[in-house]
Write a protein that holds these residues in place. Structure first.
Motif, PDB file in Angstrom:
ATOM      1  N   CYS A 173     -21.336   5.165  15.381  1.00  0.00           N
ATOM      2  CA  CYS A 173     -22.759   4.873  15.492  1.00  0.00           C
ATOM      3  C   CYS A 173     -22.893   3.376  15.778  1.00  0.00           C
ATOM      4  O   CYS A 173     -22.326   2.559  15.047  1.00  0.00           O
ATOM      5  CB  CYS A 173     -23.494   5.225  14.201  1.00  0.00           C
ATOM      6  N   PRO A 174     -23.644   3.022  16.820  1.00  0.00           N
ATOM      7  CA  PRO A 174     -23.784   1.603  17.146  1.00  0.00           C
ATOM      8  C   PRO A 174     -24.680   0.832  16.172  1.00  0.00           C
ATOM      9  O   PRO A 174     -24.683  -0.393  16.174  1.00  0.00           O
ATOM     10  CB  PRO A 174     -24.385   1.618  18.552  1.00  0.00           C
ATOM     11  N   SER A 175     -25.429   1.545  15.320  1.00  0.00           N
ATOM     12  CA  SER A 175     -26.383   0.875  14.430  1.00  0.00           C
ATOM     13  C   SER A 175     -25.919   0.730  12.984  1.00  0.00           C
ATOM     14  O   SER A 175     -26.518  -0.015  12.224  1.00  0.00           O
ATOM     15  CB  SER A 175     -27.710   1.636  14.432  1.00  0.00           C
ATOM     16  N   CYS A 176     -24.879   1.470  12.613  1.00  0.00           N
ATOM     17  CA  CYS A 176     -24.400   1.369  11.228  1.00  0.00           C
ATOM     18  C   CYS A 176     -22.884   1.489  11.219  1.00  0.00           C
ATOM     19  O   CYS A 176     -22.253   1.556  12.264  1.00  0.00           O
ATOM     20  CB  CYS A 176     -25.060   2.425  10.341  1.00  0.00           C
ATOM     21  N   SER A 177     -22.292   1.545  10.061  1.00  0.00           N
ATOM     22  CA  SER A 177     -20.831   1.552   9.968  1.00  0.00           C
ATOM     23  C   SER A 177     -20.237   2.959   9.890  1.00  0.00           C
ATOM     24  O   SER A 177     -19.019   3.103   9.767  1.00  0.00           O
ATOM     25  CB  SER A 177     -20.391   0.745   8.750  1.00  0.00           C
ATOM     26  N   LEU A 178     -21.061   3.996   9.971  1.00  0.00           N
ATOM     27  CA  LEU A 178     -20.545   5.361   9.850  1.00  0.00           C
ATOM     28  C   LEU A 178     -19.748   5.772  11.082  1.00  0.00           C
ATOM     29  O   LEU A 178     -20.069   5.389  12.206  1.00  0.00           O
ATOM     30  CB  LEU A 178     -21.688   6.349   9.627  1.00  0.00           C
ATOM     31  N   ILE A 179     -18.718   6.569  10.836  1.00  0.00           N
ATOM     32  CA  ILE A 179     -17.941   7.166  11.910  1.00  0.00           C
ATOM     33  C   ILE A 179     -17.730   8.639  11.585  1.00  0.00           C
ATOM     34  O   ILE A 179     -17.760   9.044  10.418  1.00  0.00           O
ATOM     35  CB  ILE A 179     -16.567   6.474  12.098  1.00  0.00           C
ATOM     36  N   ILE A 180     -17.534   9.449  12.626  1.00  0.00           N
ATOM     37  CA  ILE A 180     -17.235  10.862  12.430  1.00  0.00           C
ATOM     38  C   ILE A 180     -16.017  11.220  13.273  1.00  0.00           C
ATOM     39  O   ILE A 180     -15.753  10.606  14.300  1.00  0.00           O
ATOM     40  CB  ILE A 180     -18.423  11.790  12.785  1.00  0.00           C
ATOM     41  N   ARG A 181     -15.292  12.217  12.807  1.00  0.00           N
ATOM     42  CA  ARG A 181     -14.163  12.736  13.580  1.00  0.00           C
ATOM     43  C   ARG A 181     -14.697  13.849  14.484  1.00  0.00           C
ATOM     44  O   ARG A 181     -15.432  14.729  14.039  1.00  0.00           O
ATOM     45  CB  ARG A 181     -13.067  13.279  12.682  1.00  0.00           C
ATOM     46  N   VAL A 182     -14.309  13.785  15.738  1.00  0.00           N
ATOM     47  CA  VAL A 182     -14.720  14.789  16.712  1.00  0.00           C
ATOM     48  C   VAL A 182     -13.611  15.829  16.809  1.00  0.00           C
ATOM     49  O   VAL A 182     -12.450  15.492  17.073  1.00  0.00           O
ATOM     50  CB  VAL A 182     -14.963  14.156  18.100  1.00  0.00           C
ATOM     51  N   ILE A 183     -13.977  17.081  16.578  1.00  0.00           N
ATOM     52  CA  ILE A 183     -13.028  18.179  16.676  1.00  0.00           C
ATOM     53  C   ILE A 183     -13.142  18.755  18.091  1.00  0.00           C
ATOM     54  O   ILE A 183     -14.206  19.224  18.488  1.00  0.00           O
ATOM     55  CB  ILE A 183     -13.340  19.294  15.647  1.00  0.00           C
ATOM     56  N   TYR A 184     -12.047  18.657  18.849  1.00  0.00           N
ATOM     57  CA  TYR A 184     -12.044  19.179  20.215  1.00  0.00           C
ATOM     58  C   TYR A 184     -10.619  19.472  20.646  1.00  0.00           C
ATOM     59  O   TYR A 184      -9.662  19.024  20.029  1.00  0.00           O
ATOM     60  CB  TYR A 184     -12.703  18.179  21.171  1.00  0.00           C
ATOM     61  N   ASP A 185     -10.488  20.222  21.733  1.00  0.00           N
ATOM     62  CA  ASP A 185      -9.183  20.531  22.292  1.00  0.00           C
ATOM     63  C   ASP A 185      -8.892  19.519  23.398  1.00  0.00           C
ATOM     64  O   ASP A 185      -9.559  19.530  24.434  1.00  0.00           O
ATOM     65  CB  ASP A 185      -9.195  21.951  22.860  1.00  0.00           C
ATOM     66  N   PRO A 186      -7.931  18.644  23.193  1.00  0.00           N
ATOM     67  CA  PRO A 186      -7.628  17.618  24.202  1.00  0.00           C
ATOM     68  C   PRO A 186      -7.312  18.193  25.575  1.00  0.00           C
ATOM     69  O   PRO A 186      -7.571  17.557  26.594  1.00  0.00           O
ATOM     70  CB  PRO A 186      -6.404  16.900  23.625  1.00  0.00           C
ATOM     71  N   GLU A 187      -6.795  19.411  25.624  1.00  0.00           N
ATOM     72  CA  GLU A 187      -6.487  20.043  26.908  1.00  0.00           C
ATOM     73  C   GLU A 187      -7.752  20.283  27.729  1.00  0.00           C
ATOM     74  O   GLU A 187      -7.695  20.306  28.958  1.00  0.00           O
ATOM     75  CB  GLU A 187      -5.728  21.345  26.695  1.00  0.00           C
ATOM     76  N   ASP A 188      -8.888  20.469  27.068  1.00  0.00           N
ATOM     77  CA  ASP A 188     -10.152  20.671  27.785  1.00  0.00           C
ATOM     78  C   ASP A 188     -10.538  19.434  28.584  1.00  0.00           C
ATOM     79  O   ASP A 188     -11.275  19.521  29.561  1.00  0.00           O
ATOM     80  CB  ASP A 188     -11.289  21.014  26.812  1.00  0.00           C
TER      81      ASP A 188
END
Length: 80
Positions: free
Chosen positions: A48-63
């Motif tokens: 997030c550009p406005s705060c310090s929070l981050i999230i992990r993105v669950i995805y298939d790298p092959e996509d």
């Protein structure tokens, strides 16, 4: 070691074609964001550009790997 606010699947993000970026709402009112290029490079953290929070993105790298190869091939064709 990073502490993630959450883990979110890429399907739950909104995609903006113009910026080639995926967005997901942040509790602070802004949005987490991650670009297609970052996903192609194996990045799985949306910030997030406005705060310090981050999230992990669950995805298939092959996509996203095929996309990168196609773009690279097109670039090579244009250069030649």
């Amino acid at each position: 070691m990073s502490i993630f606010h959450d883990e979110i699947e890429i399907e739950d993000f909104e995609y903006d074609e113009d910026s080639d970026t995926y967005f997901y709402p942040c509790p602070c009112g802004d949005q987490f964001q991650i670009t297609t290029e970052e996903l192609q490079d194996g990045e799985d953290i949306a910030r997030c550009p406005s705060c310090s929070l981050i999230i992990r993105v669950i995805y298939d790298p092959e996509d996203f790997a095929c996309d990168k190869q196609i773009k690279s091939s097109k670039t090579l064709e244009l250069v030649q």
